[in-house]
Design an enzyme around this catalytic site. Structure first.
Site, PDB file in Angstrom:
ATOM      1  N   GLU A 172      10.122   8.960 -16.396  1.00 21.98           N
ATOM      2  CA  GLU A 172       8.746   9.410 -16.674  1.00 21.98           C
ATOM      3  C   GLU A 172       8.330   9.030 -18.092  1.00 21.98           C
ATOM      4  O   GLU A 172       7.181   8.655 -18.342  1.00 21.98           O
ATOM      5  CB  GLU A 172       8.653  10.936 -16.500  1.00 21.98           C
ATOM      6  CG  GLU A 172       8.880  11.404 -15.082  1.00 21.98           C
ATOM      7  CD  GLU A 172       9.094  12.911 -15.026  1.00 21.98           C
ATOM      8  OE1 GLU A 172      10.260  13.346 -14.978  1.00 21.98           O
ATOM      9  OE2 GLU A 172       8.099  13.650 -15.059  1.00 21.98           O
TER      10      GLU A 172
ATOM     11  N   HIS B  95       0.836  -1.217   0.000  1.00 25.40           N
ATOM     12  CA  HIS B  95       0.000   0.000   0.000  1.00 25.40           C
ATOM     13  C   HIS B  95       0.871   1.268   0.000  1.00 25.40           C
ATOM     14  O   HIS B  95       0.425   2.311   0.462  1.00 25.40           O
ATOM     15  CB  HIS B  95      -0.946   0.042   1.205  1.00 25.40           C
ATOM     16  CG  HIS B  95      -1.683  -1.233   1.467  1.00 25.40           C
ATOM     17  ND1 HIS B  95      -2.957  -1.471   1.004  1.00 25.40           N
ATOM     18  CD2 HIS B  95      -1.304  -2.366   2.104  1.00 25.40           C
ATOM     19  CE1 HIS B  95      -3.346  -2.685   1.376  1.00 25.40           C
ATOM     20  NE2 HIS B  95      -2.349  -3.258   2.038  1.00 25.40           N
TER      21      HIS B  95
ATOM     22  N   LYS C 110      16.758  21.609  -9.487  1.00 25.06           N
ATOM     23  CA  LYS C 110      16.045  20.436  -9.984  1.00 25.06           C
ATOM     24  C   LYS C 110      16.917  19.431 -10.717  1.00 25.06           C
ATOM     25  O   LYS C 110      17.834  19.778 -11.445  1.00 25.06           O
ATOM     26  CB  LYS C 110      14.936  20.893 -10.947  1.00 25.06           C
ATOM     27  CG  LYS C 110      13.801  21.575 -10.237  1.00 25.06           C
ATOM     28  CD  LYS C 110      12.839  20.572  -9.651  1.00 25.06           C
ATOM     29  CE  LYS C 110      11.521  20.737 -10.360  1.00 25.06           C
ATOM     30  NZ  LYS C 110      10.724  19.585 -10.405  1.00 25.06           N
TER      31      LYS C 110
ATOM     32  N   SER D  14      16.072  22.012 -14.731  1.00 24.03           N
ATOM     33  CA  SER D  14      14.921  22.872 -14.983  1.00 24.03           C
ATOM     34  C   SER D  14      15.433  24.212 -15.473  1.00 24.03           C
ATOM     35  O   SER D  14      16.479  24.689 -15.036  1.00 24.03           O
ATOM     36  CB  SER D  14      14.128  23.061 -13.696  1.00 24.03           C
ATOM     37  OG  SER D  14      13.364  24.255 -13.763  1.00 24.03           O
TER      38      SER D  14
END
Ligand code: ARG
Length: 461
Positions: free
Chosen positions: A291, A157, A284, A278
């Site tokens: 992704e 979970h 970043k 970024s």
């Protein structure tokens, strides 16, 4: 002007829009090598069976070699008016060798021709994908071995559950990817029968030798039914199904990398080579490759769906709908190639943050099961009661805002008088993972065995 291919019955040519919807050359040119290979095998067989003269056969072979060379050199005049790769090749062959070119299509139809070409192409794609997966497995195995004893939290979970080892986690993916390879191998076995000689749908009156062409093209044998030969695309569906399942595995690992690289986790750090910065936020490091692996899984699933839906309503045998089988398959092959390679690169390069993992492994009372198990073993307590005891210990520690291992013996004994100093030893995350020596369990000794066994299997096939 009427078509050179079927002009006999036609007075006029197609409308411009007809040509655009009908032409597949822009994408099926990717079949050129398989098309020429298939034609050469067919031609050789026609000569062997005395359906073609040796002289015509020789002209055709030479001509096809020239066509292949032109395409590979990038100076082949692909034409939309000629619809597809098959007609483009044949028409160019005619320009190069004259009338004999017109004999190549004896005892053949574009229907068995395209089915053969496409099977050859998908077979190559399967083999390429298998090689890429082997490479990914090698990367996973190296990291698993290196981190056989690195403790991390295991989750259910997405809640911290019990300590596991990083190596064990990597080995879970080794199992999944190994099954993906075995699915590809199954698909390859079923794919590897040759439709050539099915002709348009009914077979042919010429005395062809289908065993010979099948053997020359590396198939296990000819397909047994000519209607089936030209009208099924289950081999493409199986390739895409196996790919979609594999993509789902890659996507889950990608998702874990996205989570693990976040500031809240910091379990792993991806290399500069597999992250982006970024343009506005200097701090970043974005896990774009992970992704995109996750995102591209959607395309692969979509492509599988697209062809399933194309096929589901088609009566036997060939329908032009089936020309739409290629783009989804090409996209799946291209996407999988990228996704697998990106995943192998990320896995190979990533830094595993051992200290962070260990700290996280201990947070959240992850050894509560271990103390319950101890009560069962040492105090002969029924597990349900032991579960209750451990639960009370967790509640106490939670109230104190400390870990289970920070409770004093006296505090523990106030809950269960049978608890001894020895029980406290099971509370460390190391002792927890070391104790999980059951078959398939997370103990470092088991992980090392699993790595060795997987390496042996990989070496064998
Ligand atoms: N370009 C066609 C395809 O990919 C080749 C087969 C054409 N056959 C036909 N009967 N029109 O499906």
């Amino acid at each position: 002007a009427a078509s050179a291919m079927w002009g006999g019955r036609f007075a006029g040519g197609p409308a411009a829009i007809m040509q655009r919807i009908n032409a597949s050359i822009d994408f099926d040119k990717r079949l050129y090598a398989q098309d020429i290979r298939g034609s050469k095998a067919h031609c050789r067989m026609l000569v062997k069976q005395s359906i073609l003269t040796a002289a015509d056969g020789a002209l055709i072979q030479e001509g096809l070699d020239k066509v292949l060379a032109e395409i590979e050199a990038g100076d082949f005049p692909f034409s939309q008016a000629l619809e597809d790769i098959h007609m483009n090749v044949e028409s160019r062959l005619g320009e190069l060798i004259g009338e004999a070119a017109g004999r190549l299509h004896t005892a053949r139809s574009r229907n068995d021709q395209v089915a053969t070409d496409f099977r050859l192409w998908v077979r190559d794609a399967l083999d390429g994908m298998d090689g890429a997966l082997r490479d990914l497995l090698a990367a996973l195995l190296d990291r698993a071995e290196e981190h056989a004893a690195t403790v991390m939290p295991g989750f259910t979970h997405l809640q911290t559950a019990q300590p596991v080892t990083f190596g064990h986690h990597m080995m879970a993916y080794v199992e999944m990817i190994s099954r993906d390879r075995s699915r590809l191998a199954d698909a390859r076995n079923r794919l590897n029968e040759c439709p050539l000689g099915s002709a348009a749908l009914a077979g042919t009156s010429f005395p062809i030798d289908r065993e010979a062409t099948a053997a020359e093209l590396g198939f296990a044998g000819p397909m047994r039914n000519s209607l089936d030969g030209v009208s099924d695309r289950d081999f493409a569906l199986e390739f895409m199904s196996a790919s979609a399942i594999c993509a789902v595995h890659l996507s889950r690992l990608a998702e874990e990398l996205v989570i693990w690289t976040s500031a809240q986790f910091r379990f792993v750090t991806l290399s500069d080579a597999f992250t982006t910065g970024s343009s506005i936020m200097p701090q970043k490091r974005n896990p774009d490759a992970a992704e995109l692996v996750r995102a591209k899984t959607g395309r692969v699933i979509g492509d599988l769906n697209a062809l399933l839906i194309v096929m589901k309503g088609l009566p036997l045998a060939y329908s032009k709908d089936m020309q739409d089988d290629k783009e989804p398959v090409f996209e799946v092959a291209d996407t999988m190639e990228l996704a697998i390679a990106a995943m192998a690169g990320m896995v190979r390069d990533m830094t595993v943050n051992v200290g962070t993992l260990r700290a996280a492994a201990g947070a959240g009372f992850t050894t509560a099961t271990d103390i319950a198990d101890w009560c069962v073993r040492a105090l002969k307590m029924p597990f349900r009661r032991a579960h209750h005891v451990a639960g009370s210990l967790v509640k106490l520690a939670e109230g104190r805002n400390c870990g289970l291992e920070d409770l004093t013996l006296a505090e523990m004994q106030a809950i269960e008088p049978g608890i001894t100093e020895e029980a406290r030893a099971v509370l460390s995350v190391e002792s927890s993972v070391n104790s999980r020596t059951s078959l398939g369990g997370t103990a470092p000794s088991r992980v090392r065995q699993a790595v060795a066994a997987a390496r042996r299997r990989l070496a064998e096939d």
